[in-house]
Design an enzyme around this catalytic site. Structure first.
Site, PDB file in Angstrom:
ATOM      1  CG  HIS A  92      -2.014  -0.949   1.212  1.00 41.55           C
ATOM      2  ND1 HIS A  92      -3.258  -0.707   0.679  1.00 41.55           N
ATOM      3  CD2 HIS A  92      -2.062  -2.214   1.682  1.00 41.55           C
ATOM      4  CE1 HIS A  92      -4.032  -1.768   0.833  1.00 41.55           C
ATOM      5  NE2 HIS A  92      -3.324  -2.704   1.438  1.00 41.55           N
ATOM      6  CE  LYS A 141      -2.311  11.006   2.951  1.00 44.12           C
ATOM      7  NZ  LYS A 141      -2.960  10.142   1.951  1.00 44.12           N
ATOM      8  CE  LYS A 182      -6.198  14.082   0.095  1.00 41.72           C
ATOM      9  NZ  LYS A 182      -6.283  12.844  -0.655  1.00 41.72           N
ATOM     10  NE  ARG A 183      -3.624  10.480   9.986  1.00 40.05           N
ATOM     11  CZ  ARG A 183      -3.252   9.556  10.870  1.00 40.05           C
ATOM     12  NH1 ARG A 183      -3.979   8.461  11.020  1.00 40.05           N
ATOM     13  NH2 ARG A 183      -2.185   9.722  11.609  1.00 40.05           N
ATOM     14  CE  LYS A 227     -13.691   6.253   0.981  1.00 42.19           C
ATOM     15  NZ  LYS A 227     -12.692   6.309   2.069  1.00 42.19           N
ATOM     16  CB  THR A 232     -10.085   5.121  -1.080  1.00 43.19           C
ATOM     17  OG1 THR A 232      -9.520   5.465   0.187  1.00 43.19           O
ATOM     18  CG2 THR A 232      -9.470   3.829  -1.577  1.00 43.19           C
TER      19      THR A 232
HETATM   20  C1  NBG Z   1      -2.515   3.795   1.928  1.00 42.60           C
HETATM   21  C2  NBG Z   1      -2.119   4.686   0.750  1.00 42.60           C
HETATM   22  C3  NBG Z   1      -3.335   5.162  -0.012  1.00 42.60           C
HETATM   23  C4  NBG Z   1      -4.207   3.981  -0.385  1.00 42.60           C
HETATM   24  C5  NBG Z   1      -4.544   3.174   0.865  1.00 42.60           C
HETATM   25  C6  NBG Z   1      -5.347   1.951   0.536  1.00 42.60           C
HETATM   26  C7  NBG Z   1      -1.040   3.067   3.773  1.00 42.60           C
HETATM   27  C8  NBG Z   1       0.227   2.373   4.126  1.00 42.60           C
HETATM   28  N1  NBG Z   1      -1.295   3.205   2.464  1.00 42.60           N
HETATM   29  O1  NBG Z   1      -2.923   5.839  -1.178  1.00 42.60           O
HETATM   30  O2  NBG Z   1      -1.359   5.772   1.217  1.00 42.60           O
HETATM   31  O3  NBG Z   1      -5.385   4.409  -1.000  1.00 42.60           O
HETATM   32  O4  NBG Z   1      -3.348   2.736   1.487  1.00 42.60           O
HETATM   33  O5  NBG Z   1      -4.718   1.174  -0.414  1.00 42.60           O
HETATM   34  O6  NBG Z   1      -1.771   3.462   4.631  1.00 42.60           O
END
Ligand code: NBG
Length: 822
Positions: A367, A565, A559-560, A671, A667
């Site tokens: 991920h 980002k 988002k975080r 949304k 994601t």
């Molecule tokens: C996160 C990514 C996102 C991705 C999500 C789900 C982690 C390690 N990765 O870009 O930063 O959408 O995983 O796949 O949290």
């Protein structure tokens, strides 16, 4: 039990007519909550309603349990340290198809239904996208009738609650269980013991060489099950979370010596393991408890999978065909060594057989490409928690490297790069390498991300076994993210194209294209967005005290908080708009509300300072006479699944502005888009595929491409020169340093500014102009409501492939070889 009584029991617990539901709620209030109506708190009512709804899943839940004896049942195990389920009640009502009925029953008791729904605590057992993806996947697995168990950790405290004090993030413990959790059922007899620490001993038994692990201590894992209902299909799957307990709650030797507190100590320690979720973006290096958590839940889950294997009368050799296990990131990747240990040490299989089973059972989803997020454990730490596993990993590694030497190359550099043990300096166990070697499939989460894995982060593994690599682009569930969280838009869509889109988004949603030019439809579409914006405006007022104008463009980044980002890119653009207004207050500006939300990891100083920067900019701009309300800035505190209900559906513009090559998928981007927001974004993660689907004419694209980012980095990027050459950018940055946003404090934001001027690892400055220009195009486009609405409709129409149902079908076909249960 006689027939009559049985029927009555069935009725009150299963019937969905208004009278029965009303009575069922009262029954639970009385018999489960032990409260009379006149003394019941809102929480009592919420609990009673939740139990009433849970009852209605029981029949299918029990059917599932009965099926667990079925030889032909293939069960997908999804191992994830995080499941960000979001509030259960609303989702259950939608999926069971009893939303309106329960609403009416609740209201007939004189209660406010929305208020009752808001009573549910956010089960925040995840950090962000990764945990929420796991939740969307459980919804899709069940909706597609694929038998599955989500295996994870029952954290007593989930992700911290965020408060904002004087513009700074303050973290508060998330006591989500304090008022009870009606959705879980403890399976007190499903418990496994987990060994930790100690050492190993070799011995010979009947001529066979064996290893015995003498642990330093032992804890127990107890299963807590939460039902996961599919969408109107009678299917229920399980989320099975493990809680740690002491093997003995009291150490009686200590107790008898009169050391009462010492005696309780072990219990306290054991329960620490599942106490709290680690916030991400922090270095886990050296966090023994984190490794212990990972091993703890993997150990319990694998033992459970083997138990279910036995229950179904299947042999261990059939594990891969009957129970594919997915590793959600490297967090559960110690499963490779643990499954080997269980098979060899406990079930006495020989190495080759055990290895064959392990490899074919496990598969791994990566991920992230960020090097700092790729988990690796210092060898001494790993050895002290999992001595036996380290031996097994050495053996796996030796055999793996021998095979590479024999079949591919003797190149020492290559072998060092591939090795599961990192020996460049301090030694580490590389968990991603363990997962690659020990599984049969590796997948990235968007087309771009998978390409970059192949070319870069996992290049050597790709060269070695290209057949192991797959892409599965992420998706989100339309049940929660559209039907539940945007009911009016969902109804409008259904009124035109029927309700097939709820389960067949990829084929049905496209029909909306036919209405993109329909004036009445466009009017209705716009109206719904307006109403959603009015609701969000009210909530913003409630939570932050800020008045915002629902007619302004709602420009949202939630988002975080992370430098990659680039919330600070957004902030710099706002400052430059402000600067333009200050220079010429009569300038023509399209009114906008900039809305931010997201948590920063508690140990990530720059991210926390970015929150402070946003709040400081908000305070100045929102009260500036020249600005006069034309732009507003809001930081919405405590962004989570529960709060997001109001946010995605109210957005006009979705900010997906990460540096190209850094966001694995995203994601939130999906949304927003599925709720009618247009995207301003870079060619990063799944944005690439969204743009392809939506069409460039409906997407606000800006910024460097991945190759350009790489090339610029290689050739020597000089952010200071960009700053000097760009007047708008320079003025914006200098303005921050005047202290205008920080009550005269010139240096408060220096750490942010200096990082940008000296390294700017995420090329914020380089992308600034392109972003600002693109934002200008956004403003112009928004001025034409009619065209904007058309773009918004086409956006939604073309987003069908971003349903998590499509993703899960791909996992089933390519990786798990699983099929829906007919
Ligand atoms: C996160 C990514 C996102 C991705 C999500 C789900 C982690 C390690 N990765 O870009 O930063 O959408 O995983 O796949 O949290």
């Amino acid at each position: 039990m006689n027939e009559h009584h049985d029927n009555e029991l069935q009725n009150i617990r299963t019937n969905n007519d208004l009278e029965t539901l009303k009575q069922a709620i009262l029954d639970h209030l009385y018999y489960t909550q032990a409260k009379p109506v006149n003394l019941a708190s809102l929480n009592d009512w919420y609990m009673a309603v939740a139990y009433t709804v849970r009852d209605r899943m029981m029949k299918n839940w029990i059917k599932l349990i009965q099926r667990l004896n079925d030889k032909d049942l293939k069960i997908v195990g999804y191992l994830s340290a995080e499941f960000l389920m979001g509030p259960h009640l609303g989702n259950a009502l939608i999926n069971l198809g009893i939303y309106d009925e329960i609403k009416e029953a609740v209201e007939s008791h004189g209660l406010d239904f929305q208020q009752l729904m808001r009573q549910e605590e956010e089960p925040g057992l995840g950090n962000g996208g990764l945990g929420r993806l796991a939740a969307c996947y459980l919804d899709s697995l069940t909706t597609l009738k694929v038998p599955a168990i989500g295996y994870g950790i029952r954290y007593e405290f989930g992700i911290f609650d965020q408060q904002v004090h004087d513009g700074w993030q303050v973290e508060k413990t998330d006591k989500w269980l304090r008022f009870g959790n009606p959705w879980e059922i403890v399976r007190a007899e499903i418990r496994f013991s987990v060994k930790l620490g100690g050492h190993t001993e070799n011995y010979v038994d009947e001529g066979k060489y064996k290893v015995r692990w003498i642990p330093e201590y032992q804890v127990t894992g107890v299963a807590y099950d939460t039902p996961v209902p599919g969408y109107k299909n009678g299917a229920v799957n399980l989320l099975r979370l493990w809680k740690s307990e002491a093997v003995e709650s009291f150490d009686f030797t200590a107790f008898n010596k009169g050391d009462y507190f010492g005696a309780v100590n072990e219990k306290v320690f054991s329960e620490t393991i599942t106490k709290v979720l680690y916030p991400n973006d922090e270095s886990y290096k050296g966090k023994r408890l984190r490794l212990t958590q990972q091993y703890f839940f993997v150990c319990c889950s694998l033992q459970d999978a083997l138990r279910l294997q036995q229950m179904r009368g299947l042999s261990i050799e059939q594990l891969a065909e009957s129970t594919p296990l997915q590793l959600n990131d490297t967090h559960p990747s110690v499963a490779v060594a643990e499954l080997m240990r269980l098979l060899i040490d406990e079930h006495e299989l020989d190495w080759d057989k055990a290895w064959h089973i392990t490899k074919n059972t496990l598969s791994y989803t990566n991920h992230t490409l960020l090097p700092e997020a790729l988990e690796k454990w210092p060898l001494p730490l790993f050895a002290s928690v999992l001595p036996r596993h380290l031996e097994i990993i050495y053996e796996i590694n030796n055999r793996f490297l021998d095979e590479v030497k024999a079949t591919h190359s003797n190149d020492d550099q290559l072998l060092r790069r591939l090795s599961i043990i990192d020996e460049n300096g301090e030694k580490y166990v590389r968990m991603a390498h363990l997962a690659c070697v020990g599984g049969h499939a590796i997948n990235g989460v968007s087309a771009l991300h998978t390409e970059l894995l192949k070319q870069d982060v996992l290049h050597d593994f790709y060269q070695l076994s290209p057949e192991k690599f797959f892409n599965v682009t992420n998706g989100v569930t339309p049940r929660r993210w559209m039907k539940l969280y945007n009911p009016q838009l969902a109804d409008l869509i259904t009124s035109k194209i029927g309700e097939g889109w709820i389960t067949h988004l990829d084929t049905e949603l496209i029909q909306l294209e036919n209405y993109a030019a329909d004036a009445d439809f466009k009017q209705a579409w716009w109206q719904i967005k307006q109403q959603n914006k009015i609701q969000l405006a009210q909530l913003i007022k409630e939570r932050t005290g800020t008045d915002v104008d629902p007619d302004s463009l709602f420009d949202v980044q939630v988002k975080r908080i992370h430098e990659y980002k680039r919330q600070h890119l957004n902030a710099l653009h706002i400052v430059s708009l402000f600067n333009q207004i200050k220079k010429d207050p009569s300038i023509n500006i399209v009114p906008r509300t900039f809305i931010f939300g997201g948590k920063a990891a508690p140990g990530y100083y720059i991210a926390k300072l970015i929150i402070k920067l946003i709040n400081s900019i908000a305070e100045t701009i929102n009260n500036d006479a020249d600005v006069n309300g034309r732009i507003k800035v809001v930081f919405f505190p405590d962004f989570n699944v529960k709060n997001s209900e109001y946010i995605y559906r109210a957005a006009n513009l979705s900010e997906q502005i990460s540096t190209a090559g850094k966001e694995a998928s995203g994601t939130g981007n999906m949304k927003f888009s599925l709720n009618g927001a247009l995207t301003i974004g870079t060619l990063d993660g799944a944005n690439v595929e969204m743009l392809e689907a939506i069409g460039i004419e409906n997407f606000f694209l800006f910024g460097l491409k991945t190759e350009e980012v790489m090339a610029l980095k290689y050739s020597g990027y000089k952010p200071y020169e960009v700053y000097q050459d760009n007047i708008e950018l320079k003025e914006a940055m200098d303005l921050i340093r005047t202290g205008i946003f920080s009550k005269g404090d010139h240096s408060l934001f220096d750490p942010v500014i200096n990082a940008l001027l000296s390294y700017d690892p995420y090329m914020v400055l380089k992308d600034f102009q392109s972003y600002a220009d693109c934002q200008q195009r956004v403003a112009e486009a928004y001025s034409n409501k009619d065209h904007w609405t058309k773009m918004s409709i086409l956006n939604v129409a073309r987003m069908g492939r971003f349903s998590s149902d499509r993703s899960i079908k791909e996992y089933c076909e390519n990786i798990w070889h699983a099929r829906p249960l007919l």
